[in-house]
Scaffold this active site. Sequence first.
Site: not given
Ligand code: F6P
Length: 329
Positions: A10, A21, A23-24, A78, A109, A132, A134, A136, A178, A193
Site C-alpha cells: 500500500g 533520500a 537517491v541523494r 502487490r 510486512d 506503511t 498502519d 504495524d 487490517r 472520540a
Molecule cells: O497496509 C496498508 C493498508 O492501507 C491497510 O490499512 C489496508 O487494509 C490495506 O492497505 C488496503 O489495501 P488495498 O489498497 O490493496 O485495498
Amino acid sequence: MRIGVFCSGGDAPGMNACVRAVVRRAISEGHDVVGINRGYQGLLDEDFFINAMGEPLMTLRSVSGWSRIGGAFLRSSRSAEFRTEAGVKKAVSILEKHRIDALVPIGGDGTFHGAVDLAKLWNGRIVGCPGTIDNDLMGTDFTIGFSTAVQTAVEAVDKIRDTAESHERMFLVEVMGRHSGFIAVHTALAAGAECVCVPETKTDIPAIVRDLHQLKARGKTSVMMIVAEGDEEGDAAKLNEDLKAAGNPFSTRCVILGHLQRGGSPSPEDRILASSVGDSAVGAILAGQTGVMAGVIGGQPRLTLFEDTYTKHKPIPSELSSLIERLAR
Ligand code: F6P
C-alpha cells in the site's frame, strides 16, 4: 555499487521523500541508483525509472521536489507472481542481468517477507525502509505515512463531529488498519472520540452500550466511535447493527474513511522520518549490512532483522487506550 530502490504494498505519504533520500545519499557517495517502478512486479517486468536523458538511472534532479508530494512516483503494487518460487528466481536473474548489487525496498510486512524470500536465492544486500500507514512494524517507533494518515483521519473526524453535534447523533468512523489499531487509537485520542474499537482488545458490545447510556445521562449529545477496519468483532457497519440490537440510545450513522487516509502531502514528521531512514538504509548497505530494516527508535537510527519486524505484533501503548477512556466523560 548499483542500488535499486522501489516502493511496494500500500502506498504511504512520505515514500517519495524516502526515495529522494536514497537517491541523494547514494549518488553523493559515488554510487548509481536504479529506480524500479511498481515494486516487485516492476522488477519482474524490468520496468525501470527512465531519467531525463533517457537512461534507466535516477539522478540528483530526478527526485527534485519529491519530499512534499504524496503517493509513490515509482508507483507501487502487490505482486502475486513474486510470491511464487519461479517469480523469485526470475527476479534474481533480472537483478544479475542489470548488475544490481543492493536493494532498498520501501514497504510493510509483505514487502519484507518478499525481501526474506529473495535473500535466500540472491546474494546482493537488502536494507528496507518502513513504509506503511498502519505503523504495524516492530523495530521503529513509527512508520512512514502513519503521521499523515492520522492527521487526515483527525481532520475528517473533526468535520464529522460538527454534524454529530448538529443532529445529536453518534457516528461510527472506520479507519484503516487490517491487523492493527494504531491509526484508530491515535485518531481517537487526538479527535477526542468517546470510544475506540481495535483488534488488539476485545470489543464488548454490552459494555459499550452501558457506557453510551451513561454518556447520554451525563448530557452528551454527540458521540464519536473510531473503529479499526480489522476489529475482531467486525467492521463499523456490523458493530453499528450489534449496538442497535443491544439497545444503543443514540441515533447513528457510519462513515468509512478508506483510501482517503493513504493520500495527501506528507506531514513534516513523515518527511523527516522518510529522509532519515532512506539515508540510513544506504549508509547500512555501504557498511556491508543486509537483511535488515532501517527504523528510528527514541530518535536514534536502528537496524532490525526483517523477520523481527513482522513476526511479533507491535503493541499499542496501553496508556493511550486508558487515556481515551478516562477523558471520554
Ligand atoms: O497496509 C496498508 C493498508 O492501507 C491497510 O490499512 C489496508 O487494509 C490495506 O492497505 C488496503 O489495501 P488495498 O489498497 O490493496 O485495498
